[in-house]
Enzyme design. Structure first.
Site, PDB file in Angstrom:
ATOM      1  N   GLY A  11     -33.160 -60.904  31.223  1.00 48.80           N
ATOM      2  CA  GLY A  11     -32.939 -60.952  29.886  1.00 48.80           C
ATOM      3  C   GLY A  11     -32.243 -59.735  29.306  1.00 48.80           C
ATOM      4  O   GLY A  11     -31.415 -59.608  28.480  1.00 48.80           O
ATOM      5  N   ASN A  12     -32.927 -58.489  30.120  1.00 47.17           N
ATOM      6  CA  ASN A  12     -32.435 -57.251  29.826  1.00 47.17           C
ATOM      7  C   ASN A  12     -31.078 -57.013  30.093  1.00 47.17           C
ATOM      8  O   ASN A  12     -30.048 -56.020  29.421  1.00 47.17           O
ATOM      9  CB  ASN A  12     -33.246 -56.239  30.460  1.00 47.17           C
ATOM     10  N   LYS A 120     -47.087 -61.106  30.233  1.00 45.59           N
ATOM     11  CA  LYS A 120     -45.517 -61.034  30.315  1.00 45.59           C
ATOM     12  C   LYS A 120     -44.997 -60.336  29.020  1.00 45.59           C
ATOM     13  O   LYS A 120     -45.315 -60.546  28.016  1.00 45.59           O
ATOM     14  CB  LYS A 120     -44.976 -62.546  30.206  1.00 45.59           C
ATOM     15  N   LYS A 266     -39.925 -59.383  41.126  1.00 40.79           N
ATOM     16  CA  LYS A 266     -38.724 -59.685  41.924  1.00 40.79           C
ATOM     17  C   LYS A 266     -38.932 -59.705  43.252  1.00 40.79           C
ATOM     18  O   LYS A 266     -38.600 -60.359  44.060  1.00 40.79           O
ATOM     19  CB  LYS A 266     -37.480 -58.492  41.319  1.00 40.79           C
TER      20      LYS A 266
HETATM   21  N1  LIG Z   1     -38.690 -65.361  31.325  1.00 42.07           N
HETATM   22  C1  LIG Z   1     -38.393 -64.267  31.596  1.00 42.07           C
HETATM   23  O1  LIG Z   1     -39.039 -63.597  32.729  1.00 42.07           O
HETATM   24  O2  LIG Z   1     -37.523 -63.539  31.067  1.00 42.07           O
HETATM   25  P1  LIG Z   1     -36.990 -61.588  31.329  1.00 42.07           P
HETATM   26  O3  LIG Z   1     -36.564 -61.516  32.587  1.00 42.07           O
HETATM   27  O4  LIG Z   1     -36.126 -61.370  30.368  1.00 42.07           O
HETATM   28  O5  LIG Z   1     -38.380 -60.894  31.272  1.00 42.07           O
END
Ligand SMILES: NC(=O)OP(=O)(O)O
Length: 302
Positions: A11-12, A120, A266
């Site tokens: 998302g970043n 999260k 990851k």
């Molecule tokens: N849903 C989620 O894991 O988003 P990010 O990777 O942006 O944290």
């Protein structure tokens, strides 16, 4: 020969350099990311895309709360679905015409202990005083040293990507498909068999590992902001990891070499896919065009 590749974007990677999520910054960031995806497609690979939504879903949730007196707030899973549509539309515009977004639900377990332990991070960073104010509203916030405070929410394990069959049908018709954005909209199966959304954000890397199996990907590329996973990150002796077996990477992960909330998820996703027979590559956005070759990034195989 082209392979079937799933690219997971953070998302970043879809916000401005300072985490800014203005529409212009998001559009420019997505266009930049899609130039690399297009390079991958140009090399003959069949590409599927998934993406994070942490910054965006948190901001939507906050807007909801700020406007609560005048517009009824909607739950977190609705915000997740909205980010699939908005980020997905930006991706489609950047990719062109033979592309499609599947609004995707991810099955989670209603009894997942994660519902009682929010971890999260979502949304933007705030200072301690602002975080305290939100905590008094019943929210959970966590400090990220050097960056500030960020809201944390429940992140249950993804069990199944329920709409993967729709993605497979579109892939078979030649579409580049965007699937399980934000890890998918989390849903649980009720005792009567019906599905219901739940207030959580599925980790997109964990969902990507499940999705990669479901869409029969040969390669899972986990795009991040560094060229490879590193042992000794932030120390005087950082050692990037190149080719590695799942067994060896698993040992490094168990020894605590990868930070939770950043490289840890990851690595866990790469391991999950590699032990099920796939090849996972962790690398930076700029390198994803070459990632299937195995010559860049951290390449994990079973
Ligand atoms: N849903 C989620 O894991 O988003 P990010 O990777 O942006 O944290």
């Amino acid at each position: 020969m082209g392979e079937r590749v799933l690219v997971a974007l953070g998302g970043n990677a879809m916000t401005g350099p300072d985490g800014s999520a203005s529409p212009g910054d998001q559009r420019r960031a997505v266009e930049g990311a899609m130039a690399h995806v297009t390079a991958l497609i140009g090399r003959g690979h069949q590409v599927t895309v998934t993406h994070g939504n942490g910054p965006q879903v948190g901001n939507l949730l906050l807007k909801n709360q700020l406007a609560a007196d005048v517009v009824p707030p909607v739950p977190l899973d609705w915000c997740g679905a909205q980010t699939q549509a908005t980020i997905g539309t930006l991706i489609l515009n950047a990719l062109g015409e033979r592309a499609a977004v599947v609004v995707t639900r991810t099955l989670v377990d209603a009894a997942d202990p994660a519902f009682g332990h929010p971890v999260k991070p979502i949304g933007r960073y705030f200072d301690a005083a602002q975080a305290r104010r939100f905590e008094r509203l019943g929210q959970t916030w966590r400090e990220f040293p050097g960056r500030g405070w960020r809201r944390v929410v429940a992140s249950p394990e993804p069990l199944e990507i329920l709409d993967a069959p729709a993605a497979l049908a579109l892939m078979a018709a030649g579409y580049t498909v965007v699937v399980a954005g934000g890890g998918g909209v989390p849903v649980v199966r009720r005792p009567d068999g019906t599905l219901a959304g739940v207030e959580a954000v599925v980790d997109k890397d964990a969902a990507a590992a499940v999705l990669a199996r479901a869409v029969r990907a040969d390669v899972l590329i986990i795009a991040t902001d560094v060229p490879a996973a590193v042992v000794g990150f932030g120390t005087a002796d950082p050692r990037p990891i190149g080719r590695i077996t799942a067994a060896e990477l698993g040992r490094l992960h168990a020894a605590g070499h990868f930070a939770g909330g950043s490289m840890g998820p990851k690595v866990a996703a790469a391991l999950r896919f590699a032990v099920s027979g796939g090849r996972a590559v962790i690398t930076s956005l700029e390198h994803i065009g070459e990632a299937p070759s195995g010559r860049v990034g951290t390449v994990v195989e079973g």
